[in-house]
Design an enzyme around this catalytic site. Structure first.
Site, PDB file in Angstrom:
ATOM      1  CG  ASP A 459      -2.264   0.664   0.943  1.00  0.00           C
ATOM      2  OD1 ASP A 459      -2.344   1.464  -0.008  1.00  0.00           O
ATOM      3  OD2 ASP A 459      -3.222   0.393   1.688  1.00  0.00           O
ATOM      4  CG  ASP A 528      -9.460   2.566  -0.387  1.00  0.00           C
ATOM      5  OD1 ASP A 528      -8.975   1.451  -0.671  1.00  0.00           O
ATOM      6  OD2 ASP A 528      -8.806   3.459   0.181  1.00  0.00           O
TER       7      ASP A 528
END
Length: 716
Positions: A459, A528
């Protein structure tokens, strides 16, 4: 032997070349040609780009526009390259020296060498043609032999020229949780720029791919266009400049913003590849060209299978312990997933990672949450027949961490300004070799200590602000370029030792989605936002440039009034995964999900490796229909999603594509919820491929919002 000075030799070369015409330089694929010519003044020009043409036509080509425009001479438009020499002279002229080509099976590379007649500067345009895929790439290789460094202020990867009545640009822009919004606009005189200045997480607002349509807007199946993208995980820039004569120049490359590069003598500056494909059959054909190229050449293990995973984030966030995680292993086993992915929150002791304010950089298991360590979790997962993966954010640090206190010189921050945070964190200075070693050792230690660790989610949750690299000292203008190069160095070291380990590329959602990175990663996290209704549009946008096996799509509880089936069907468009509280599932939900995963594994070879056809766009109707077909045309999978149909909506037949007109195909609805049967009028019927492609299927007589169908189409 008599040795001539470089400049004198160049002069003799130019005189000799002027005495003879240089044959056109032809770079071609199965269906497209890019032709360069050398003018009387020895400038290299783009004479043609488009449908493949034969040699008699090529021989008649004349004129063209300079393939790599320089600054400081007679050019009055945006240059591909601008250089300031040791003596302060800001001009550059590039004349043809030589060209050569090499063929390696399907791949043909061509190098065109150019040289300044006054200064010892060489620029090589390196082209690659992927013949069967109809894909080209171009990059520039810049070097010099002046006594001191020269300053580069522009250094494009490519410059492409077009002549048409009109130009239509399709761009993809957005923000967190609303990535890749597709917009078409007509280009007018002047400059249109698409760029990023964000450093890390560079695609946060603007995605680095586009369609350029010639003469009229293109749709899925009609129109002449190119599709382009830049292989670079950092600041990028595309400029589209329409001049006073309505000619268009498209310049692509690293964004030169705040990035003057001081190129040392004999140092080689290689720009990232600009990848593009030409199509006369609309966006769909261009998309399929790029998909085939990506699976064959650009994505790590592009032909390999992908695991179905269960992520714990939605179920636990950062609040968990070993008991809760092993319970999730059991739930994952019950569902039938291949892998359990432990997300954020597993690390930190002095500063436990109980929220996003602490712990980043301290990659030791939290002894309170995980007293038995990561190895215990790996083994417990393996006992249940599933693999174990883990989340990392290796490029970042929280101020509340041991790493921050121990190594303040490892952090990108201005020495005389207040720190500026994004998600309560800062970016590490990857240009520092010690930081590169730290990140590599983090990954290597995890994998060495836990050899059965099967997956990593990598990430990157913030972009660069107030950025200053202590390691670079006076060369701060190199930061944005060197950061990306350093990231690649780390990934190359990891891949040298762990060439097959699946790693997901994530950056707060879709902040990194580019082929510069994808050669190190097997898939990426597009957003997301996992609301299935919105994911239809997000996955639709990404699918123009990325094949389905690279797009991670998870079933979650996000979104209102959406059935488990609808959310599952949407996630099946990509690499299926789950991030949902499965302990709340009913018996029927468990049965459906278990069957859905089995179904997905049966049909995923078609979805992940087949040709994709977008049949009905959610931008045009209140439904989306997308199809994946085997190259052999024996099997296809059709998805239909209803978004917000109105009461009086009348949906027309859907004409299929990618089938064999001479074969018969049986249509069967699959992935049904337990206790339900297909009421679709086309279910279990057989039609010829010709009928399906010319007349089509009536698969949506009464569509309801946020419902869906999956059809299997098999040759009989």
């Amino acid at each position: 032997m008599i040795r001539f000075p470089v400049l004198l030799l160049a002069a003799f070369t130019c005189i000799r070349l002027q005495a003879q015409r240089i044959a056109p330089i032809v770079i071609e694929t199965q269906n497209a040609s890019l032709v360069l010519t050398v003018s009387g003044n020895q400038r290299v020009q783009q004479a043609y780009l488009g449908k493949k043409i034969n040699q008699p036509i090529i021989d008649k080509l004349g004129g063209g526009r300079e393939a790599y425009l320089t600054a400081g001479m007679e050019n009055q438009f945006e240059p591909a390259i601008r250089m300031v020499h040791n003596d302060g002279n800001p001009s550059l002229e590039l004349r043809y020296v030589s060209h050569s080509s090499q063929t390696n099976g399907n791949v043909i590379t061509t190098d065109v060498v150019m040289r300044d007649p006054v200064y010892p500067v060489d620029v090589t345009l390196h082209y690659t043609a992927y013949k069967a895929e109809d894909v080209f790439s171009c990059q520039a290789i810049i070097k010099h032999q002046e006594k001191k460094p020269v300053m580069l202020t522009q250094y494009a990867s490519s410059m492409l020229h077009f002549n048409a009545d009109e130009y239509w640009l399709t761009q993809f822009h957005g923000d967190w949780a609303r990535e890749v919004n597709m917009v078409d606009e007509k280009l007018t005189h002047g400059i249109k720029s698409l760029d990023s200045k964000l450093g890390a997480r560079t695609n946060f607002y603007q995605t680095q791919f586009f369609f350029l349509s010639l003469n009229k807007p293109s749709d899925e199946n009609n129109g002449e266009l190119i599709a382009g993208t830049l292989n670079w995980t950092g600041n990028f820039q595309f400029t589209f400049e329409v001049d006073q004569r309505n000619a268009l120049r498209v310049r692509s490359g690293i964004n030169p913003y705040a990035s003057e590069y001081y190129l040392a003598p004999n140092e080689i500056f290689t720009t990232p590849e600009m990848v593009f494909t030409w199509s006369s059959n609309g966006k769909g054909q261009a998309s399929r060209n790029l998909h085939r190229w990506a699976r064959n050449y650009a994505v790590l293990d592009g032909k390999g299978e992908r695991m179905v995973l269960l992520n714990n984030w939605e179920a636990t966030h950062t609040s968990f312990d070993e008991k809760r995680l092993t319970e999730l292993f059991d739930e994952g086993k019950k569902l039938g997933v291949d892998l359990f992915l432990l997300d954020d929150g597993w690390f930190g002791n002095t500063f436990p990672r109980n929220d996003d304010k602490t712990g980043l950089g301290d990659w030791q298991p939290d002894k309170t949450k995980l007293p038995s360590g990561i190895g215990y979790l790996v083994n417990e997962a393996e006992k249940r027949g599933i693999h174990f993966g883990i989340w990392l954010e290796p490029e970042m640090v929280n101020p509340k961490s041991d790493l921050y206190k121990a190594h303040p010189d490892w952090i990108l921050k201005l020495p005389n300004r207040e720190e500026n945070y994004g998600r309560n964190q800062l970016v590490l200075d990857l240009t520092n070799p010690k930081v590169q070693d730290f990140i590599y050792n983090l990954v290597n230690d995890l994998l060495t200590q836990n050899p059965k660790l099967a997956y990593i989610k990598w990430d990157c949750n913030r972009s660069m602000t107030n950025a200053y690299a202590p390691y670079l000292k006076e060369k701060q203008s190199h930061l944005y370029i060197e950061y990306t190069r350093s990231l690649y160095k780390i990934l190359e070291r990891i891949r040298a030792k762990y060439p097959k380990l699946p790693i997901m590329l994530c950056a707060g959602g879709g902040g990194r989605t580019d082929y510069g990175a994808m050669k190190y990663f097997t898939e990426f996290w597009p957003s997301d936002n996992t609301d299935a209704l919105e994911r239809i549009f997000i996955q639709w946008g990404y699918s123009y440039f990325f094949p389905a096996n690279t797009i991670s799509a998870h079933v979650t509880s996000m979104g209102k009034n959406q059935s488990l089936k609808f959310r599952t069907d949407v996630a099946m468009m990509g690499r299926l995964g789950y991030d949902i509280r499965t302990n709340n599932f009913t018996k029927e939900d468990i049965e459906f999900t278990n069957n859905a995963i089995k179904t997905y594994k049966q049909i995923s070879p078609v979805i992940q490796q087949g040709d994709q056809y977008r049949l009905v766009s959610p931008y045009e109707e209140d439904r989306a229909v997308v199809m994946y077909a085997e190259e052999k045309k024996e099997k296809a999978i059709l998805f239909q999603y209803f978004t917000t149909p109105r009461r009086k909506n009348i949906f027309t037949n859907v004409k299929l594509q990618g089938l064999d007109g001479g074969k018969n195909y049986r249509i069967r609805e699959i992935n049904l919820y337990p206790g339900t049967k297909s009421n679709n009028p086309e279910n279990d019927k057989t039609y010829s491929g010709e009928y399906l492609m010319s007349i089509g299927l009536n698969i949506a007589p009464r569509g309801l919002a946020m419902t869906s169908n999956v059809f299997e189409i098999i040759a009989q």
